[in-house]
Scaffold this active site. Structure first.
Site, PDB file in Angstrom:
ATOM      1  N   HIS A 153      -7.621  32.446  77.586  1.00  0.00           N
ATOM      2  CA  HIS A 153      -7.252  32.191  78.982  1.00  0.00           C
ATOM      3  C   HIS A 153      -8.438  31.725  79.814  1.00  0.00           C
ATOM      4  CE1 HIS A 153      -3.596  35.149  78.647  1.00  0.00           C
ATOM      5  NE2 HIS A 153      -3.404  34.022  77.999  1.00  0.00           N
ATOM      6  N   ARG A 190      -2.923  27.105  73.314  1.00  0.00           N
ATOM      7  CA  ARG A 190      -1.673  27.867  73.460  1.00  0.00           C
ATOM      8  C   ARG A 190      -0.686  27.516  72.345  1.00  0.00           C
ATOM      9  NH1 ARG A 190       1.029  30.881  77.104  1.00  0.00           N
ATOM     10  NH2 ARG A 190       3.299  30.725  77.188  1.00  0.00           N
ATOM     11  N   ASN A 236       8.685  30.257  74.744  1.00  0.00           N
ATOM     12  CA  ASN A 236       8.068  28.936  74.751  1.00  0.00           C
ATOM     13  C   ASN A 236       8.645  27.985  75.797  1.00  0.00           C
ATOM     14  OD1 ASN A 236       6.419  29.586  72.529  1.00  0.00           O
ATOM     15  ND2 ASN A 236       8.011  28.996  71.084  1.00  0.00           N
ATOM     16  N   HIS A 289       0.970  30.049  69.620  1.00  0.00           N
ATOM     17  CA  HIS A 289       2.426  30.206  69.576  1.00  0.00           C
ATOM     18  C   HIS A 289       3.019  29.709  68.259  1.00  0.00           C
ATOM     19  CE1 HIS A 289       3.737  31.302  73.850  1.00  0.00           C
ATOM     20  NE2 HIS A 289       2.428  31.485  73.784  1.00  0.00           N
TER      21      HIS A 289
END
Length: 336
Positions: free
Chosen positions: A204, A72, A101, A76
């Site tokens: 995911h 992740r 975030n 990001h």
């Protein structure tokens, strides 16, 4: 590996000469890193990768959830303005506090990359950026969780400031229901194939979600999630209910069963532009892995607005003070 005092002096002199030559030369037409400083660093790429992989492996043995955290954070970091470790910067205007975030990036995963940076710099000197270490740690997390290996472009320098809020706000959110909007958003970063969206959503396949982000109640699975959250608001929902701690195609199998956790997850199986891709990945793990490799390499090459400019941080959470000339030009300019 250790070096003698004489050897270190030679390395430092070579670095300064290389920097002077580079900075006195006309600017290159492309912003991509093109200078190879492998001959003036203390460790080879394979040695650096071994340090990173060993540290990630030890961390995952203690806490498997760190795999999802690293994946992740990498997404990001790279999506807003290219991979530059800007998401690691703390303090005023930190990306970590910006809405996409805030309370969603694992502090332990952020700290893990800084801990690995300290190990790499202790062994090799300050020759590898936090950006490159984050990329290598993410690959290690994917592979050690059961996923495919892939090339990691190296030589990226660390940013001198956080990304602006307007770019961080472009990160796709779990509540997005429009697949076309997501395809357009990914396309703006050089990932315009619908398969890029579907494959990177496959990250995911590991990880969990807080109750605040699960999709609204509209079927049996969402009612079950809502009931679990009502019973314990602090509970976390597996994003892949088939094989929650293994990097595989279980996420897509779950989507074909209407067991997506996020609104954006379920949109992939409901929209004709992406439904066939979801079904293909659900039936064929190798097909998912092949596309994931293609798509994550694209993600790692999202253009940086100002080109590959910055430094090699001595601490991933803050910029250097009084950085030496060679800090902004040394590094790995290859791939591992």
């Amino acid at each position: 590996m250790a070096a003698t005092a004489g050897a270190l002096a030679v390395l430092q002199l070579a670095s300064i000469v290389a920097a002077a030559v580079l900075l006195s030369s006309p600017p290159a037409a492309a912003a991509e890193p093109s200078v190879d400083f492998i001959d003036v660093v203390a460790c080879s790429q394979s040695q650096v990768d071994s340090i990173v992989r060993s540290a990630v492996q030890a961390a995952l043995q203690r806490e498997i959830a760190l795999a999802a955290g690293l994946i992740r954070i990498f997404f990001h970091d790279c999506f807003p303005q290219g991979c530059d470790a800007s998401v690691y910067l703390s303090g005023a205007n930190s990306e970590q506090g910006m809405p996409p975030n805030a309370n969603s990036l694992q502090p332990r995963a952020l700290q893990l990359v800084e801990d690995i940076r300290a190990k790499v710099h202790a062994a090799c000197g300050p020759t590898v950026s936090c950006t490159d270490i984050s990329a290598l740690a993410t690959r290690a997390a994917v592979v050690l969780s059961g996923g495919p290996t892939y090339p990691v472009p190296l030589g990226q320098l660390d940013s001198l400031a956080p990304a602006p809020l307007r770019l961080v706000n472009q990160l796709p959110g779990p509540g997005t229901s429009s697949v076309q909007a997501l395809i357009d958003l990914f396309g703006s970063r050089g990932m315009g194939d619908a398969a890029d969206l579907v494959a990177l959503s496959g990250g995911h396949t590991v990880g969990k979600s807080k109750c605040a982000f699960v999709r609204p109640v509209d079927d049996a699975f969402s009612r079950k999630m809502a009931a679990n959250c009502s019973a314990n608001p602090n509970t976390k929902q597996d994003l892949d209910v088939v094989t929650p701690i293994t990097f595989d195609n279980g996420y897509y199998i779950a989507l074909t069963r209407k067991q997506g956790v996020f609104t954006s997850d379920m949109a992939l199986i409901l929209d004709p532009q992406t439904a066939a891709i979801v079904r293909r990945f659900a039936q064929d793990k190798a097909a998912f892995f092949t596309q994931f490799v293609t798509s994550i390499v694209k993600l790692s090459k999202v253009p940086r607005p100002g080109g590959n400019k910055g430094e090699i941080r001595r601490n991933c959470f803050k910029t250097n003070s009084g950085a030496r000339l060679v800090d902004v030009v040394e590094g790995f300019a290859a791939s591992a």
